[in-house]
Enzyme design. Structure first.
Site, PDB file in Angstrom:
ATOM      1  N   SER A   1     -46.971  35.095  14.435  1.00  0.00           N
ATOM      2  CA  SER A   1     -46.029  34.095  13.950  1.00  0.00           C
ATOM      3  C   SER A   1     -45.965  32.917  14.929  1.00  0.00           C
ATOM      4  O   SER A   1     -46.976  32.255  15.152  1.00  0.00           O
ATOM      5  CB  SER A   1     -44.665  34.737  13.716  1.00  0.00           C
ATOM      6  OG  SER A   1     -43.833  33.901  12.954  1.00  0.00           O
TER       7      SER A   1
ATOM      8  N   HIS B   1     -43.826  39.714   6.432  1.00  0.00           N
ATOM      9  CA  HIS B   1     -43.988  39.164   7.772  1.00  0.00           C
ATOM     10  C   HIS B   1     -43.502  40.190   8.795  1.00  0.00           C
ATOM     11  O   HIS B   1     -42.408  40.739   8.659  1.00  0.00           O
ATOM     12  CB  HIS B   1     -43.156  37.886   7.859  1.00  0.00           C
ATOM     13  CG  HIS B   1     -43.487  36.965   8.981  1.00  0.00           C
ATOM     14  ND1 HIS B   1     -44.690  36.308   9.096  1.00  0.00           N
ATOM     15  CD2 HIS B   1     -42.737  36.549  10.039  1.00  0.00           C
ATOM     16  CE1 HIS B   1     -44.677  35.530  10.172  1.00  0.00           C
ATOM     17  NE2 HIS B   1     -43.498  35.668  10.772  1.00  0.00           N
TER      18      HIS B   1
ATOM     19  N   GLU C   1     -45.937  37.838   3.047  1.00  0.00           N
ATOM     20  CA  GLU C   1     -45.315  37.219   4.217  1.00  0.00           C
ATOM     21  C   GLU C   1     -43.876  36.780   3.936  1.00  0.00           C
ATOM     22  O   GLU C   1     -42.949  37.068   4.701  1.00  0.00           O
ATOM     23  CB  GLU C   1     -46.122  35.986   4.648  1.00  0.00           C
ATOM     24  CG  GLU C   1     -47.512  36.267   5.184  1.00  0.00           C
ATOM     25  CD  GLU C   1     -47.523  36.685   6.640  1.00  0.00           C
ATOM     26  OE1 GLU C   1     -46.436  36.841   7.240  1.00  0.00           O
ATOM     27  OE2 GLU C   1     -48.626  36.870   7.183  1.00  0.00           O
TER      28      GLU C   1
END
Length: 422
Positions: free
Chosen positions: A186, A362, A306
């Protein structure tokens, strides 16, 4: 009583904990504490000497609860601006030239830490016979506030300083400074992209769920947000801002005026991010991304769902399309650009999603990759997962990552081929 093990560095002795298979050295300062006059300053090399007790876990950067706490669970740790530390896990501090992997955590530039049980590197170190390093860097305003008169991207400079420390000293911990892989997820992956555009002190890169196609914030937008932040903090000038208690800075990050400006869509992305300031990161960073992708061999990928980790999204087709635009397309482009530049590049996607609500969201790969399922505990994104399947998938992912860290192929055809982990 725990058994300790000493490592000798030029400035003194580092005392860590001896384990049955892996030794850990925690809270090693790579820079001076960025407090007082050093707040909002570029990192300066650590100046300790003598005996350094590295048997503890150290502090983490000041932060509010993470926005993904309802997905990953809560993180915990003593907070302090004196946080520029790193943790090392090594099979042996014997001078053997093992590959090194340096972990740069995510958290939207406002939360997280390398010194968390989530990112315990002992399993990777043991299974791969590699040295694992996890770093802290400044978060929120202390690391990423952008205003005239302040250096921009201080958190990025922190990461660079930590890598420089690793290059200089990792040999004493059984690591090879000539075989360093950086690994980030990320925000951490986006930072690695920016580091590729500087003078990267690493040889391979693993980019997990980075928003690599969205570019970095312009200096003008960063200044405008910075001014809103300073007004919310109640600081008349930079010296007043530097003198404020850290709680005031954390409060200002959540001030209604700041949140309103972000929710209005005037500024893309989170409050803090990498800034194309023209000094640390070029103003035309977006145009240079293809060149940066060609800087190092890469393992790059995303998760299938995600966006399911973020409010307003799920595992439906529309949410997946948003995730594809934000994460998937840029990651595949990075692999393609690396390949065109003559680099080796491999792509992957994680489709493992045990819950209907979060799917393969995510961050879902993090407990699998580190093998730290117990540390993640009752993370909602893992609810109901079959333990046997999770152990098998976790082992397969670690084996693939370790093959790459050790200099080889992760075990499938290069990009544009894609390995699916489900």
């Amino acid at each position: 009583m725990a058994s300790t093990l000493d490592v000798q560095l030029p400035q003194g002795t580092v005392r860590g904990l001896r384990g049955p298979a892996v030794n850990r050295y925690g809270a090693i300062p790579y820079a001076r504490p960025p407090v007082g006059a050093l707040r909002f300053r570029a990192p300066e090399p650590a100046d300790w000497n003598g005996l350094l007790d590295a048997t503890g876990v150290g502090t983490i950067a000041p932060q509010r609860p993470a926005r993904l706490r309802d997905v990953m669970g809560d993180l915990d740790g003593e907070q302090s601006e004196d946080c520029l530390h790193l943790t090392i896990w090594t099979p042996a501090a014997d001078g053997a030239p093992r590959p090194v992997v340096v972990w740069i955590h995510g958290g939207a530039w406002q939360s997280g830490a390398g010194a968390l049980p989530w990112y315990d590197g002992s399993r990777l170190a043991e299974e791969g016979d590699v040295v694992v390093v996890a770093i802290n860097y400044r978060l929120g305003a202390p690391g990423w506030l952008c205003l005239p008169g302040l250096p921009a991207n201080l958190g990025l400079l922190d990461q660079e300083a930590a890598l420089e420390w690793v290059v200089r000293h990792i040999g004493a911990f059984g690591g090879d400074a000539g075989r360093i892989t950086v690994m980030g997820q990320s925000a951490g992956a986006s930072c690695i992209a920016a580091l590729c555009g500087r003078q990267p002190r690493f040889h391979r890169a693993i980019l997990q769920s980075g928003a690599l196609g969205r570019g970095f914030r312009s200096l003008e937008d960063a200044y405008a947000l910075g001014q809103l932040f300073m007004e919310a903090a109640g600081a008349a000038d930079l010296e007043a801002l530097r003198a404020l208690p850290i709680e005031r800075l954390l409060d200002a990050q959540q001030a209604p005026s700041v949140l309103s400006a972000l929710s209005a869509g005037n500024y893309a992305g989170p409050l803090f991010t990498v800034v194309a300031d023209g000094t640390v990161v070029p103003r035309d960073a977006q145009a240079r991304m293809a060149d940066w992708a060609g800087a190092r061999d890469v393992l790059v990928g995303t998760t299938r769902d995600e966006m399911a980790a973020f409010p307003g999204y799920g595992t439906d087709a529309d949410s997946r399309a948003v995730g594809e635009a934000a994460f998937g397309a840029g990651s595949r482009q990075w692999a393609d650009d690396a390949r065109r530049a003559g680099r080796q590049a491999w792509s992957y996607r994680v489709d493992f999603g045990p819950t209907e609500r979060f799917g393969a969201c995510h961050c879902i790969e993090l407990p699998l990759l580190f093998g730290t399922l117990e540390a993640f505990g009752p993370a909602p994104m893992l609810a109901g997962a079959d333990p046997g399947h999770v152990r098998d998938l976790s082992a397969r992912m670690r084996a693939a990552w370790l093959r790459f860290i050790r200099g080889g192929s992760p075990g499938w055809d290069p990009a544009p081929a894609m390995q699916i982990f489900d």
